[in-house]
Design a protein around this motif. Structure first.
Motif, mmCIF file in Angstrom:
data_model
loop_
_atom_site.group_PDB
_atom_site.id
_atom_site.type_symbol
_atom_site.label_atom_id
_atom_site.label_comp_id
_atom_site.label_asym_id
_atom_site.label_seq_id
_atom_site.Cartn_x
_atom_site.Cartn_y
_atom_site.Cartn_z
ATOM 1 N N GLY A 89 0.830 -1.196 0.000
ATOM 2 C CA GLY A 89 0.000 0.000 0.000
ATOM 3 C C GLY A 89 0.866 1.248 0.000
ATOM 4 O O GLY A 89 1.955 1.258 0.590
ATOM 5 N N ARG A 90 0.393 2.287 -0.671
ATOM 6 C CA ARG A 90 1.137 3.552 -0.736
ATOM 7 C C ARG A 90 0.199 4.700 -0.391
ATOM 8 O O ARG A 90 -0.947 4.732 -0.845
ATOM 9 C CB ARG A 90 1.742 3.763 -2.112
ATOM 10 C CG ARG A 90 2.319 5.174 -2.350
ATOM 11 C CD ARG A 90 3.067 5.233 -3.658
ATOM 12 N NE ARG A 90 4.303 4.454 -3.600
ATOM 13 C CZ ARG A 90 5.076 4.201 -4.655
ATOM 14 N NH1 ARG A 90 4.715 4.661 -5.851
ATOM 15 N NH2 ARG A 90 6.181 3.504 -4.517
ATOM 16 N N GLY A 91 0.716 5.623 0.397
ATOM 17 C CA GLY A 91 -0.074 6.798 0.752
ATOM 18 C C GLY A 91 0.744 8.065 0.569
ATOM 19 O O GLY A 91 1.958 8.078 0.796
ATOM 20 N N ARG A 92 0.080 9.138 0.141
ATOM 21 C CA ARG A 92 0.720 10.455 0.002
ATOM 22 C C ARG A 92 -0.187 11.499 0.637
ATOM 23 O O ARG A 92 -1.408 11.443 0.468
ATOM 24 C CB ARG A 92 0.946 10.806 -1.471
ATOM 25 C CG ARG A 92 1.990 9.970 -2.180
ATOM 26 C CD ARG A 92 2.323 10.597 -3.533
ATOM 27 N NE ARG A 92 3.290 9.812 -4.289
ATOM 28 C CZ ARG A 92 2.966 8.905 -5.202
ATOM 29 N NH1 ARG A 92 1.691 8.660 -5.454
ATOM 30 N NH2 ARG A 92 3.906 8.247 -5.847
ATOM 31 N N ALA A 93 0.436 12.428 1.330
ATOM 32 C CA ALA A 93 -0.364 13.477 1.980
ATOM 33 C C ALA A 93 0.469 14.744 2.140
ATOM 34 O O ALA A 93 1.701 14.690 2.250
ATOM 35 C CB ALA A 93 -0.862 12.993 3.336
ATOM 36 N N LEU A 106 5.262 17.336 2.223
ATOM 37 C CA LEU A 106 4.723 16.268 1.404
ATOM 38 C C LEU A 106 5.359 14.965 1.881
ATOM 39 O O LEU A 106 6.582 14.819 1.908
ATOM 40 C CB LEU A 106 5.056 16.494 -0.070
ATOM 41 C CG LEU A 106 4.689 15.342 -1.028
ATOM 42 C CD1 LEU A 106 3.182 15.108 -1.025
ATOM 43 C CD2 LEU A 106 5.196 15.643 -2.438
ATOM 44 N N VAL A 107 4.519 14.011 2.270
ATOM 45 C CA VAL A 107 5.005 12.740 2.830
ATOM 46 C C VAL A 107 4.481 11.585 1.995
ATOM 47 O O VAL A 107 3.308 11.567 1.603
ATOM 48 C CB VAL A 107 4.542 12.567 4.295
ATOM 49 C CG1 VAL A 107 5.000 11.212 4.835
ATOM 50 C CG2 VAL A 107 5.096 13.686 5.160
ATOM 51 N N GLN A 108 5.367 10.624 1.720
ATOM 52 C CA GLN A 108 4.978 9.386 1.041
ATOM 53 C C GLN A 108 5.315 8.210 1.948
ATOM 54 O O GLN A 108 6.422 8.121 2.477
ATOM 55 C CB GLN A 108 5.704 9.225 -0.299
ATOM 56 C CG GLN A 108 5.391 7.899 -1.002
ATOM 57 C CD GLN A 108 5.994 7.818 -2.385
ATOM 58 O OE1 GLN A 108 5.747 8.671 -3.230
ATOM 59 N NE2 GLN A 108 6.779 6.783 -2.638
#
Length: 285
Positions: free
Chosen positions: A8-12, A18-20
């Motif tokens: 799973g990958r998340g970006r916010a 900016l965090v991945q």
């Protein structure tokens, strides 16, 4: 039912960051959590580990975190003490090796005299928390999809085991009848008069030693429990592994007590099916 394999990958974005977050999970007997990319922010490592341990119960989890300032270069500051030591070392090295070039600012930069300024953990956490939740959701979806496929495979193995157990019951009954017939035929061929009561007594003793009713009943109970576990929503991997181990043990006893080749072959087939269940159970959370 869920498997232990997923990605799973998340970006916010939050507070200018900016965090991945990339989360990978694979099979493991227990729960093992690793976090990379936050070694200089131990408080965030601890928070991530807590969040992952709340979400998962089994598997090897590896979380890789990358962060940057939105549209900016990460700020750096001069470590004056480190720069002085580096300059002294460079000057001494120049003198000892007779190097013509003078040490300068470019050398200090390449050697790390300007160190990155780390953000406050509370400032970075909102973006990291959101990205982590997205990554966990992605892994959960992947695990559930793979879990459905595993459930289908295990259901097929349960059907095979049920057929083999029905076959074993028929063969166990037939082997007793065939053994009694062989014994009577052998005695008739030897032209020996035998007390019918004593013959029946010997056949009963032989049947008791060769009786596999308990083994077949326990195997039937294990297969029934296997069917029940396939419908569970909670983690069942450990119980599945134990169940498969017990089925293999019962099949081994059945094989040792078998008094006919067909029953022995069926016992071996049951043992192989139990081993296949065990192999698949190692992938189940």
């Amino acid at each position: 039912m869920r498997s232990m394999t997923g990605f799973g990958r998340g970006r916010a974005r939050a507070e200018g960051f900016l965090v991945q977050a990339d989360l990978r999970t694979v099979n493991h007997r227990f729960l093992e959590v690793r976090v990379r990319g936050l070694s200089e922010l131990p408080g965030l490592v601890h928070r991530c580990e807590e969040r992952l341990r709340e979400a998962f119960t089994r598997g090897a989890l590896e979380l890789a975190v990358r962060w940057e300032l939105c549209g900016e270069v990460r700020p750096r500051q001069l470590n004056l003490e480190a720069a002085r030591r580096l300059m002294a070392d460079l000057s001494r090295l120049r003198k000892e090796l007779a190097i013509e070039e003078d040490p300068g600012l470019s050398h200090l930069i390449s050697l790390g005299a300007f160190q990155e300024i780390l953000p406050e953990e509370e400032v970075l956490w909102p973006a990291l928390s959101e990205a982590l939740d997205q990554a966990i959701a992605g892994v959960m979806a992947a695990r559930e999809a793979e879990g459905e496929r595993l459930a289908q495979v295990l259901a097929r193995e349960a059907g095979i085991l049920e057929e083999l157990l029905d076959q074993a019951r028929r063969e166990a009954e037939a082997s007793l009848e065939k053994a009694a017939a062989r014994l009577r035929a052998r005695l008739e061929g030897l032209d020996i008069e035998v007390d019918p009561g004593r013959l029946e007594q010997e056949l009963v003793l032989w049947a008791e030693r060769a009786d596999v009713t308990e083994e077949l009943d326990r195997l039937g109970s294990h297969v029934k429990r296997l069917r029940q576990l396939l419908r569970e929503q909670e983690p069942v991997g450990r119980e599945l592994e134990f169940l498969a181990q017990e089925m293999g043990r019962e099949a081994g006893t059945l094989s040792a007590k078998a008094r006919s080749a067909p029953l022995g072959q069926t016992a071996l087939a049951i043992r192989l099916a139990a081993e296949r269940v065990r192999e698949q159970a190692r992938n189940v959370e």
